[in-house]
Design an enzyme around this catalytic site. Structure first.
Site, mmCIF file in Angstrom:
data_model
loop_
_atom_site.group_PDB
_atom_site.id
_atom_site.type_symbol
_atom_site.label_atom_id
_atom_site.label_comp_id
_atom_site.label_asym_id
_atom_site.label_seq_id
_atom_site.Cartn_x
_atom_site.Cartn_y
_atom_site.Cartn_z
ATOM 1 N N HIS A 104 -54.116 -9.556 -31.474
ATOM 2 C CA HIS A 104 -53.638 -8.289 -30.920
ATOM 3 C C HIS A 104 -52.104 -8.345 -30.900
ATOM 4 O O HIS A 104 -51.479 -8.674 -29.899
ATOM 5 C CB HIS A 104 -54.187 -8.074 -29.507
ATOM 6 C CG HIS A 104 -55.490 -7.351 -29.487
ATOM 7 N ND1 HIS A 104 -55.626 -6.045 -29.915
ATOM 8 C CD2 HIS A 104 -56.729 -7.760 -29.112
ATOM 9 C CE1 HIS A 104 -56.882 -5.669 -29.793
ATOM 10 N NE2 HIS A 104 -57.578 -6.687 -29.324
ATOM 11 N N ASP A 109 -54.619 -4.406 -26.888
ATOM 12 C CA ASP A 109 -55.286 -5.044 -25.755
ATOM 13 C C ASP A 109 -54.808 -4.434 -24.446
ATOM 14 O O ASP A 109 -55.598 -4.182 -23.530
ATOM 15 C CB ASP A 109 -55.072 -6.559 -25.772
ATOM 16 C CG ASP A 109 -53.621 -6.961 -25.991
ATOM 17 O OD1 ASP A 109 -52.757 -6.098 -26.248
ATOM 18 O OD2 ASP A 109 -53.323 -8.176 -25.919
ATOM 19 N N TYR A 299 -51.832 8.326 -42.933
ATOM 20 C CA TYR A 299 -51.947 9.245 -41.814
ATOM 21 C C TYR A 299 -50.888 10.346 -41.915
ATOM 22 O O TYR A 299 -49.780 10.106 -42.396
ATOM 23 C CB TYR A 299 -51.748 8.502 -40.494
ATOM 24 C CG TYR A 299 -52.681 7.339 -40.269
ATOM 25 C CD1 TYR A 299 -53.974 7.350 -40.776
ATOM 26 C CD2 TYR A 299 -52.280 6.229 -39.533
ATOM 27 C CE1 TYR A 299 -54.830 6.286 -40.560
ATOM 28 C CE2 TYR A 299 -53.133 5.156 -39.316
ATOM 29 C CZ TYR A 299 -54.411 5.192 -39.830
ATOM 30 O OH TYR A 299 -55.250 4.133 -39.626
ATOM 31 N N GLU A 374 -46.615 -8.056 -18.712
ATOM 32 C CA GLU A 374 -47.807 -7.453 -18.122
ATOM 33 C C GLU A 374 -47.516 -6.606 -16.886
ATOM 34 O O GLU A 374 -48.401 -5.921 -16.377
ATOM 35 C CB GLU A 374 -48.824 -8.548 -17.806
ATOM 36 C CG GLU A 374 -49.385 -9.183 -19.081
ATOM 37 C CD GLU A 374 -50.307 -10.351 -18.826
ATOM 38 O OE1 GLU A 374 -51.287 -10.519 -19.579
ATOM 39 O OE2 GLU A 374 -50.044 -11.116 -17.869
#
Length: 403
Positions: A104, A109, A299, A374
């Site tokens: 990841h 994640d 895309y 985090e």
């Protein structure tokens, strides 16, 4: 309601340990592309434990939970992507990937953990949510894209708005950014096969040298953006691969070249394709070679709805001084299949800073040492919740602008 909305960031901070646990689980068990069965199963289990109904008839391993609210006519979607990259991890983290050559490295994640956190907090509102709210866990953003199959399935047809967050190692944790219109570019790729006539390096006149022709082609391709396109139109053409030859004294039969071009304009996309073909025709005709050109459509560009961007900026103020989201001056030339949602649904895709140089969370996306601060997780969770609880304001903005 305002008092409860203002309490959302503290509530997100309370569940930060759970957000980290989820994020690290996903990080240790990455899956790629559309084949994210284990990840989807893990998410389904959490949503079921929260008594959040999961929609049926979704394509592949897509997981969409839905909370009922007071308004079923104006539902909102919040999206996270689930797939990882085929990259060997070199972070040395105790929760590093357990799967070889899979990582990841793009923050998906964290995206999943933040959306699950939003589901936890919004589920506590019960039927007092302003509107029905969809929690969209999408497989395959990196390539192949999972957004288009979801849109083609019709499951999101009722949505009146959609928002997505992407982690950003460029901006420090506690900040974020959004583009009011053009956000990310289209992502077309191409593959060229140049075919000549091989031979001895000492007798080039008896051959048609595809390496020499490739050198001419490569130089000329760089002139497409710099000299053939309108200079005020953002565009990038990059060659990422060239392969050909066997030995220093052998002229090979063929050379392959691969690359990508990025822009925000459909007319520029077509012009670049035409100019690549013209360049190949010119040199191959001149030197007696042949070519094949394969354009691989990528895309479409991510074009945010201006009113929804204003709404995100306004809504971020509810997070107080903990989060500063600002309008970005320039778009980014990377791509995202969130574009398919925005082609049919008003919405916005924005960045959440996760950079922290002190903890080595400063490597770019798609790097084998990418990691994130985090402390950004509760901020993203709170923003998802704030957008959901304030969404009627966004609809009002949209209605006023269309009067």
């Amino acid at each position: 309601m305002k008092k409860r909305i203002d309490s959302l960031l503290p509530e997100a901070l309370i569940i930060q340990d759970q957000l980290i646990e989820w994020r690290r689980h996903f990080h240790q068990h990455p899956e790629t592309g559309l084949e994210v069965a284990e990840t989807a199963s893990y998410i389904r289990k959490i949503l079921k434990n929260l008594d959040i109904p999961i929609l049926e008839n979704t394509p592949g391993h897509t997981v969409i939970g839905m909370l009922k609210g007071l308004d079923s006519q104006n539902p909102l979607g919040l999206r996270a992507d689930m797939d990882a990259l085929e990259i060997p991890e070199n972070t040395g983290l105790p929760y590093a990937s357990l799967r070889e050559n899979t990582m990841h490295a793009c923050g998906h994640d964290a995206h999943m953990a933040m959306l699950l956190g939003a589901a936890v907090l919004l589920a506590q509102w019960g039927g007092d949510l302003p509107q029905d709210t969809y929690f969209i866990f999408q497989p395959g953003e990196e390539d192949p894209g999972g957004a288009l199959p979801i849109m083609n399935s019709g499951v999101l047809k009722p949505l009146k708005g959609i928002f997505g967050i992407h982690m950003d190692p460029i901006q420090p944790c506690g900040t974020g950014g959004i583009n009011s219109d053009k956000a990310m570019a289209s992502t077309d790729c191409f593959h060229i096969e140049l075919t000549g006539i091989g031979g001895h390096a000492a007798l080039p006149h008896q051959s048609v040298d595809p390496i020499a022709i490739a050198a001419q082609v490569i130089n000329s391709l760089q002139f497409i953006v710099s000299r053939l396109l309108d200079p005020v139109e953002p565009a990038v053409l990059t060659l990422g691969s060239i392969k050909g030859g066997y030995r220093p004294n052998v002229i090979p039969d063929s050379v392959s070249i691969s690359g990508t071009f990025r822009t925000f304009s459909e007319s520029i996309r077509k012009q670049i394709q035409e100019e690549i073909r013209k360049t190949l025709e010119m040199y191959c005709t001149r030197y007696g070679a042949t070519f094949s050109l394969d354009i691989i459509p990528g895309y479409p560009p991510v074009i945010n709805t201006p009113e929804m961007c204003d709404f995100v900026l306004e809504t971020s103020a509810y997070a107080g001084t903990a989060l500063e989201i600002r309008e970005l001056e320039k778009p980014r030339m990377a791509g995202e299949d969130f574009s398919y949602y925005l082609q049919e649904i008003p919405g916005a895709f924005y960045w959440l800073g996760c950079r922290n140089e002190e903890t080595l969370c400063s490597f770019p996306l798609h790097h084998s040492r990418f990691n994130l601060d985090e402390n950004a997780l509760p901020l993203g969770t709170a923003m998802h919740c704030l957008c959901a609880l304030n969404f009627p304001r966004a609809l009002t903005r949209l209605a006023v602008s269309h009067e």
